[in-house]
Design a protein around this motif. Structure first.
Motif, mmCIF file in Angstrom:
data_model
loop_
_atom_site.group_PDB
_atom_site.id
_atom_site.type_symbol
_atom_site.label_atom_id
_atom_site.label_comp_id
_atom_site.label_asym_id
_atom_site.label_seq_id
_atom_site.Cartn_x
_atom_site.Cartn_y
_atom_site.Cartn_z
ATOM 1 N N LEU A 1 1.129 -19.469 3.949
ATOM 2 C CA LEU A 1 1.160 -20.394 5.071
ATOM 3 C C LEU A 1 1.233 -21.810 4.539
ATOM 4 O O LEU A 1 0.786 -22.103 3.425
ATOM 5 N N ASP B 1 2.187 -24.206 10.648
ATOM 6 C CA ASP B 1 2.433 -22.820 11.048
ATOM 7 C C ASP B 1 1.507 -22.319 12.141
ATOM 8 O O ASP B 1 1.687 -21.204 12.636
ATOM 9 N N LEU C 1 -1.308 -14.883 12.514
ATOM 10 C CA LEU C 1 -1.226 -16.094 11.697
ATOM 11 C C LEU C 1 -2.573 -16.794 11.584
ATOM 12 O O LEU C 1 -2.959 -17.255 10.506
#
Length: 717
Positions: free
Chosen positions: A350, A408, A423
């Protein structure tokens, strides 16, 4: 003539007396000291920088640029000294005929959602408009750099007008053509379907998939506006300027304009109940809160606002220790220094830009409370999303202060809330692993400093193990645990990994014993019972250590076993321990059998069983319970205050007696010679064993019995 002679005499004296040397110019601070400081809006002025170390604690001016100052200083200059810089004027004029347009149906629904329920705070419309302006400036900057053209001023300006009840936001960015103006502000780009928006009305999480596809941030202005005007001049040769206006009710008008500066100017005519956003102080507070680290200069009524540099976006090697101290005090609103500093950057898996601080001050009882939220702020592209982001770090790391910035992260439509997703979970895992690794490295680098950290923050580490649901995560956090050991001198501590390195070949268990102090642990009947096995035992002094190890269960494929539980397990395995004492020193089998029967009758339901043990030496008896630690925790949490019999029904304790101990042998004599005294002695031996096991937290009921025993002892003396 006299004046000429006077000047001649003075000139002669000057030639005779050497002039003092001119003061040396102030040395320029090293380049790395100039990074991360605050900029002043008045170029060419020198500023006092009291936070600069050593020789550089003096006035500093950066040639060819604006002066810089550290985070902890006050505003760059007083308003009286500050030169104003404002590009907002009323030079725009309309020409030609206007054209009326109707908002796309889906856009009408979106406007209704934005105006009524999307944002929790109305003030965030300022953040949204500044973010849009920053995007436009960044696009223009990229175009100019790519084409090799010179850059003009890239700025964002805000202007308040209390009398007109307006707030104006203007940027010098890319601007929009007529087609872009209608497309961006009149429709939802890229087919935002009506069905999708209907789902959005009942499910806020659905908004994340359309964020960034259209100007939802612009629509936030209608929360506070009764009318919004937009003047825009595209950065295209010979492209005409245009004016856009709407009250958000369903129609908007577009007209050609002139006298418009390149970029976009938004004039918000505020509602009566939102007129506070025409107040300069209110707008300044909002900008400072959300947009303090935007890359481009932001001016309010001509004065520069965002004078801080995003330290977490810089190269860690270029940031000095004192800069971290200043930034820590800013983000943590603290006065101490950071004990540890972790500046972490990653691009995979990430995109992460972060900086974390461990405060030097020991946490208070309020900091320890789980009701306290996160103290780490979440940014996305240097724009504040949450001041206290509770989802990006596990709860046990709430003692950290700092900033996390990630492009992100999935945000909901209002960009106010994180959405629980793969995520976010991945971000949480990555940050947790990095913090653990950092603390482990600090433990190796400076064990003494780490031990002080563990003494102050160990409760959070234990909480992390107790609350984690994944065994791998528990063991990762478990690497931070520290305990004294029977194999090490007093004061020295060992990690679980170090214990494993000292284990004998074939051993698969890590043994521990919970006791308030080392002295009590060494003289515990349970430690005494383990001596024959010659096993190392970890000593747990904190009341939460036992609960922590019960939840950890195993470490590096080695089981964590309390010595009290280990004794019971040995019985189940029928491990034989030879009694090293001579037969004359202990009761005969017949005497022991008779005593056990008498004790069982005397204790009744307070014990489940009574047996002889060869493993005790200096203690007359001990109580064993399967899963002793869990039993203690159960008694504490349930606060069972019933009788001994009621506790025994829950615990099912076994009383193991040492038949060679003088008290047990004397008890055997007294049960026939003085039954009353024998009963007092039996009850005291039992209660002593329960206290040693930690299963009796209130010894006050035995005071009367102790007084009787003392009286009988004095009578016999």
């Amino acid at each position: 003539m006299a004046q000429s002679r006077g000047r001649g005499i003075l000139a002669s004296l000057r030639r005779l007396v050497p002039s003092p040397p001119a003061p040396a110019p102030a040395p320029r601070p090293p380049r790395h000291l100039l990074r991360g400081l605050r900029t002043c809006t008045a170029a060419g002025r020198t500023l006092q920088c009291p936070s600069l170390p050593g020789a550089h604690r003096q006035c500093v001016t950066v040639p060819g640029s604006l002066p810089w100052r550290p985070y902890s200083t006050q505003s760059a200059q007083s308003p009286e000294e500050e030169s104003l810089h404002n590009i907002i004027t009323d030079s725009e004029q309309l020409k030609g005929s206007l054209s009326k347009h109707e908002f796309q149906a889906e856009t009408k629904q979106l406007l209704d959602i934005v105006a009524r329920s999307l944002y929790s705070e109305k003030e965030v419309f300022i953040r949204e408009l500044i973010s849009n302006g920053s995007d436009a400036l960044e696009k223009l900057r990229h175009r100019l750099v790519s084409s090799g053209n010179p850059q003009g001023p890239l700025e964002i300006h805000l202007q308040t007008d209390v009398d007109k009840r307006t707030l104006t936001v203007q940027d010098t960015g890319l601007g929009m053509t007529r087609e872009e103006l209608i497309q961006n502000l009149g429709t939802i780009a890229h087919s935002g379907s009506k069905a999708f928006l209907q789902a959005l009305q009942g499910q806020a999480e659905a908004g994340s998939s359309i964020i960034g596809q259209f100007g939802v941030g612009f629509y936030s202005a209608f929360m506070v506006a009764e009318r919004v005007e937009v003047f825009t001049q595209a950065a295209e040769p010979s492209s005409p300027a245009h004016h856009w206006v709407s009250d958000g009710s369903g129609m908007f008008e577009v007209t050609e304009a002139f006298g418009v500066m390149q970029g976009t100017k938004i004039v918000i005519h505020l509602k009566e109940d939102c007129k506070e956003f025409a107040n300069e102080d209110q707008v300044k507070e909002v900008v400072t809160k959300y947009s303090n680290f935007v890359s481009f200069p932001i001016y309010l009524n001509g004065r520069r606002l965002n004078t801080l540099q995003a330290l977490w976006m810089m190269d860690p090697k270029e940031i000095s220790e004192w800069q971290h101290e200043e930034f820590y005090r800013y983000v943590a609103k603290a006065y101490d220094k950071p004990r540890y500093t972790l500046h972490y950057r990653a691009d995979a898996p990430l995109n992460i830009r972060s900086v974390f601080y461990v405060p030097d001050t020991k946490p208070s009882m309020f900091d320890v409370s789980r009701e306290m939220g996160s103290s780490v702020a979440l940014y996305s592209r240097k724009v504040l999303i949450q001041t206290k982001a509770s989802d990006i770090l596990p709860k046990w790391l709430r003692f950290l202060r700092g900033v996390v910035d990630s492009e992100d992260i999935p945000l909901n439509l209002s960009r106010e809330l994180l959405q629980e997703s793969a995520l976010i979970r991945k971000l949480r895992e990555v940050l947790q692993q990095r913090v653990i690794k950092f603390l482990l490295d600090q433990g190796k680098k400076d064990p003494e400093k780490f031990l002080k950290f563990y003494d102050d923050y160990g409760l959070f580490v234990r909480e992390g193990i107790v609350t984690a649901t994944d065994q791998n995560v528990k063991e990762e956090i478990g690497k931070l645990l520290r305990f004294e050991s029977s194999a090490l001198p007093a004061g020295e501590v060992s990690s679980l990994a170090e214990y494993g390195g000292r284990m004998k070949a074939g051993s698969r268990n890590i043994y521990y014993l919970c006791a308030p102090t080392r002295q009590l642990a060494l003289h515990s009947p349970y430690f005494e019972a383990m001596k024959q096995k010659e096993m190392e035992v970890l000593f747990c002094y904190d009341q939460f250590d036992e609960l922590t190890l019960l939840h950890l269960r195993e470490f590096d494929k080695k089981k964590l076993i309390s010595v009290e539980t280990g004794i019971v397990v040995d019985h189940y395995k029928e491990e034989k321990y030879e009694d090293s004492k001579a037969a004359t020193e202990r009761l005969s089998d017949a005497e022991a059998e008779g005593l056990v029967a008498w004790m069982r009758n005397g204790l009744g339901e307070r014990v489940a069983n009574i047996k002889l043990t060869p493993r005790l030496d200096t203690h007359p008896a001990m109580v064993t319970v399967l899963e002793m630690g869990a039993a203690r925790h159960f008694l504490r949490t349930q606060q069972l205050a019933g009788s001994s019999e009621e506790r025994a029904q829950v615990l099912q304790p076994t009383l193991e007696i040492n038949s060679s101990h003088v008290l047990i042998k004397k008890l055997n004599e007294l049960r026939d010679g003085d039954p009353e005294l024998a009963r007092l002695l039996l009850d005291q031996i039992y209660d002593n064993a329960m206290i040693a096991a930690g299963l009796n937290d209130d010894p006050r009921p035995m005071i009367g019995r102790l007084n009787q025993l003392l009286s009988r002892a004095l009578e016999r003396s």
